[in-house]
Design a protein around this motif. Structure first.
Motif: not given
Length: 79
Positions: A21-31
């Motif tokens: 999800s966008q939330d998951d990717l954002a969290y992992e990429a620290e954005v």
């Protein structure tokens, strides 16, 4: 199709392929998720640092996020 659109299309495609999800990717990429959303809409240019972070999380080479579509008619116009 300009480079922002190419990046946005590749980012969405790769994120979906990984089942993130966008939330998951954002969290992992620290954005932030809102920043990621804007990148996927082609509203912002991503810095090299962000391209690297996203590529790491998506487990692809950074160049994969900037690859042009194979269809030559969809190539971005040079300015």
């Amino acid at each position: 199709m300009d480079l922002r659109e190419v990046f946005a299309t590749n980012l969405r495609r790769l994120r979906h392929a990984k089942g993130l999800s966008q939330d998951d990717l954002a969290y992992e990429a620290e954005v932030s998720r809102s920043y990621l959303s804007q990148l996927e809409k082609g509203a912002f240019y991503a810095s090299l640092k962000i391209v690297g972070k996203l590529a790491d999380v998506l487990q692809v080479e950074p160049a994969e996020l900037l690859k042009l579509p194979h269809d030559r008619s969809a190539r971005p116009k040079r300015r």
